[in-house]
Scaffold this motif. Structure first.
Motif, PDB file in Angstrom:
ATOM      1  N   ASP A   1      25.891 114.959  32.319  1.00  0.00           N
ATOM      2  CA  ASP A   1      24.962 115.188  33.419  1.00  0.00           C
ATOM      3  C   ASP A   1      25.520 116.185  34.429  1.00  0.00           C
ATOM      4  OD1 ASP A   1      23.260 113.386  32.256  1.00  0.00           O
ATOM      5  OD2 ASP A   1      23.859 111.691  33.540  1.00  0.00           O
ATOM      6  N   ARG A   2      26.845 116.186  34.606  1.00  0.00           N
ATOM      7  CA  ARG A   2      27.488 117.099  35.554  1.00  0.00           C
ATOM      8  C   ARG A   2      27.762 118.470  34.941  1.00  0.00           C
ATOM      9  NH1 ARG A   2      30.397 115.289  40.093  1.00  0.00           N
ATOM     10  NH2 ARG A   2      30.049 113.114  40.622  1.00  0.00           N
ATOM     11  N   GLY A   3      27.485 118.627  33.665  1.00  0.00           N
ATOM     12  CA  GLY A   3      27.740 119.910  33.020  1.00  0.00           C
ATOM     13  C   GLY A   3      29.175 120.101  32.577  1.00  0.00           C
ATOM     14  N   LEU A   4      29.970 119.042  32.624  1.00  0.00           N
ATOM     15  CA  LEU A   4      31.360 119.149  32.208  1.00  0.00           C
ATOM     16  C   LEU A   4      31.504 119.108  30.692  1.00  0.00           C
ATOM     17  CD1 LEU A   4      33.023 116.685  34.757  1.00  0.00           C
ATOM     18  CD2 LEU A   4      32.956 119.164  34.864  1.00  0.00           C
ATOM     19  N   LEU A   5      30.532 118.511  30.025  1.00  0.00           N
ATOM     20  CA  LEU A   5      30.590 118.335  28.583  1.00  0.00           C
ATOM     21  C   LEU A   5      29.347 118.948  27.956  1.00  0.00           C
ATOM     22  CD1 LEU A   5      32.373 116.844  26.408  1.00  0.00           C
ATOM     23  CD2 LEU A   5      30.728 114.969  26.584  1.00  0.00           C
TER      24      LEU A   5
ATOM     25  N   LEU B   1      35.543 116.204  21.847  1.00  0.00           N
ATOM     26  CA  LEU B   1      36.708 115.332  22.014  1.00  0.00           C
ATOM     27  C   LEU B   1      37.809 116.044  22.791  1.00  0.00           C
ATOM     28  CD1 LEU B   1      38.195 112.699  21.409  1.00  0.00           C
ATOM     29  CD2 LEU B   1      38.871 113.664  19.201  1.00  0.00           C
ATOM     30  N   ALA B   2      38.038 117.311  22.461  1.00  0.00           N
ATOM     31  CA  ALA B   2      39.048 118.085  23.186  1.00  0.00           C
ATOM     32  C   ALA B   2      38.690 118.213  24.663  1.00  0.00           C
ATOM     33  CB  ALA B   2      39.194 119.468  22.549  1.00  0.00           C
ATOM     34  N   ARG B   3      37.401 118.451  24.936  1.00  0.00           N
ATOM     35  CA  ARG B   3      36.976 118.592  26.336  1.00  0.00           C
ATOM     36  C   ARG B   3      37.173 117.280  27.092  1.00  0.00           C
ATOM     37  NH1 ARG B   3      33.368 121.831  29.225  1.00  0.00           N
ATOM     38  NH2 ARG B   3      34.126 123.488  27.854  1.00  0.00           N
ATOM     39  N   LEU B   4      36.825 116.148  26.474  1.00  0.00           N
ATOM     40  CA  LEU B   4      37.002 114.855  27.129  1.00  0.00           C
ATOM     41  C   LEU B   4      38.479 114.587  27.422  1.00  0.00           C
ATOM     42  CD1 LEU B   4      34.473 112.558  25.250  1.00  0.00           C
ATOM     43  CD2 LEU B   4      34.369 113.280  27.643  1.00  0.00           C
ATOM     44  N   ARG B   5      39.347 114.924  26.482  1.00  0.00           N
ATOM     45  CA  ARG B   5      40.780 114.715  26.712  1.00  0.00           C
ATOM     46  C   ARG B   5      41.282 115.594  27.852  1.00  0.00           C
ATOM     47  NH1 ARG B   5      42.462 114.539  20.293  1.00  0.00           N
ATOM     48  NH2 ARG B   5      42.241 112.285  20.005  1.00  0.00           N
ATOM     49  N   LEU B   6      40.787 116.820  27.913  1.00  0.00           N
ATOM     50  CA  LEU B   6      41.182 117.704  29.008  1.00  0.00           C
ATOM     51  C   LEU B   6      40.707 117.150  30.349  1.00  0.00           C
ATOM     52  CD1 LEU B   6      42.449 120.361  29.923  1.00  0.00           C
ATOM     53  CD2 LEU B   6      40.215 121.444  29.590  1.00  0.00           C
ATOM     54  N   ILE B   7      39.474 116.676  30.393  1.00  0.00           N
ATOM     55  CA  ILE B   7      38.955 116.076  31.630  1.00  0.00           C
ATOM     56  C   ILE B   7      39.822 114.894  32.042  1.00  0.00           C
ATOM     57  CG2 ILE B   7      37.016 114.806  32.638  1.00  0.00           C
ATOM     58  CD1 ILE B   7      35.164 116.535  30.868  1.00  0.00           C
TER      59      ILE B   7
END
Length: 268
Positions: free
Chosen positions: A25-29, A46-52
Motif C-alpha cells: 500500500d505504501r509503494g515499498l513492495l 522476497l529480496a525487497r522484504l528482507r531489505l526493508i
C-alpha cells in the motif's frame, strides 16, 4: 525463480501478511503477478522484504525507506536494483531454522527445567544466538548446527555457561573476520556507494558479492583447521609424545624376568 503466495512470502521473509500488504500500500513492495484472483510473488519481492527488514532494524522509518527506494528507482533500472538487493539480503547459509520447546531444550542441554538457574540459562542461550523466544514455551533455533555443537560440548562435560561464553567470544571473532572481508570488497571491488553509478557498476557489484560468499567461507575453514592443528600440537604435543614413548611407565612396571613372588608382592 521461486514463486510464493502471500502467506509463504511473509513466512520466508520473517514478517507478517499484514506487513506485506502494508508495504504494498505504501509503494515499498511491487504488486504481485496475478493468476486468476491469486497474487503470486517471486524472489525479487522476497529480496525487497528482507531489505526493508534490515533498514527497519537499523532505525529507518517506513517514510525514509520509501524515499530511499524511490531515489534508487528514479536513477537506476529496477531490475538492477532488485538483483543487487537479492545478493545483499540472501542468507549466507543453507541452514533452515528449527523450533523447540522448553522440555526439548532441557533434554538437549541437560538442565533441570524447574531449577533455579533454568531461566538464566535460557536468557544466556538467547543472548548468544542459540535461541529466539517465540512464546512462553517455544523457541526458534536460527542455527541448528550451533545448537548441536553446544549440546555436544555439554555432553563432553563442559559446563553450559562456559559453552555460552565461548560462543560469544567466537561470535566477536567472526564479526572481525567478516568486517575484514567487507573492507576488502569495498576497497577493491568497486562497492563504494559513489561508484555504483551505472547499470554495469551495479551488475558488477552484485557479481562480486556473489563470488565472495564461498571464498570467505573456504578461507576461514582452511585457516581455522591449520590454527587448530598448531594449537593442539603446542598444548598437547609433549604429553602425547610422552604417552606413546616406549619408556612410558616402565619405571613402575615389573619386568618379564622378575620373580613371580616379587611381582605378586608389588601388585599387592
Amino acid at each position: 525463480m521461486s514463486v510464493f503466495r502471500i502467506d509463504d512470502l511473509a513466512h520466508a521473509a520473517g514478517t507478517t501478511v499484514r506487513n506485506v500488504r502494508a508495504y504494498q500500500d505504501r509503494g515499498l513492495l511491487p504488486p504481485p503477478r496475478l493468476q486468476g484472483r491469486v497474487g503470486l510473488y517471486d524472489d525479487s519481492h522476497l529480496a525487497r522484504l528482507r531489505l526493508i527488514g534490515q533498514l527497519l532494524g537499523r532505525g529507518h522509518t517506513l517514510a525514509t525507506i520509501a524515499e530511499l527506494i524511490s531515489a534508487w528507482e528514479r536513477g537506476r533500472d529496477i531490475r538492477d536494483l532488485l538483483g543487487l538487493e537479492k545478493v545483499l539480503t540472501d542468507p549466507w547459509s543453507d541452514e533452515i531454522a528449527d523450533h523447540v520447546d522448553a522440555a526439548e531444550l532441557a533434554e538437549i542441554f541437560g538442565i533441570d527445567p524447574d531449577g533455579e538457574d533454568a531461566s538464566a540459562l535460557l536468557r544466556l542461550a538467547e543472548e548468544h544466538g542459540f535461541l529466539e523466544a517465540e512464546g512462553a514455551d517455544r523457541f526458534k533455533v536460527p542455527s541448528p548446527r550451533l545448537l548441536h555443537v553446544g549440546a555436544e560440548l555439554v555432553a563432553a562435560g563442559i559446563p553450559l555457561p562456559a559453552v555460552f561464553e565461548i560462543a560469544g567470544r567466537i561470535r566477536e571473532d567472526c564479526t572481525v573476520i567478516a568486517r575484514r572481508f567487507v573492507d576488502l570488497a569495498r576497497e577493491h571491488g568497486n562497492l563504494r556507494p559513489e561508484q555504483l553509478l551505472t547499470r554495469e557498476d551495479i551488475s558488477e557489484a552484485a557479481a562480486y558479492v556473489q563470488r565472495l560468499r564461498p571464498l570467505a567461507q573456504l578461507a576461514v575453514e582452511g585457516l581455522l583447521a591449520r590454527c587448530m592443528e598448531a594449537e593442539v600440537r603446542t598444548e598437547f604435543g609433549d604429553q602425547l609424545a610422552a604417552a606413546v614413548s616406549p619408556d612410558h611407565g616402565t619405571a613402575h612396571r615389573p619386568s618379564d624376568t622378575e620373580p613371580r613372588r616379587d611381582r605378586h608382592h608389588r601388585a599387592r
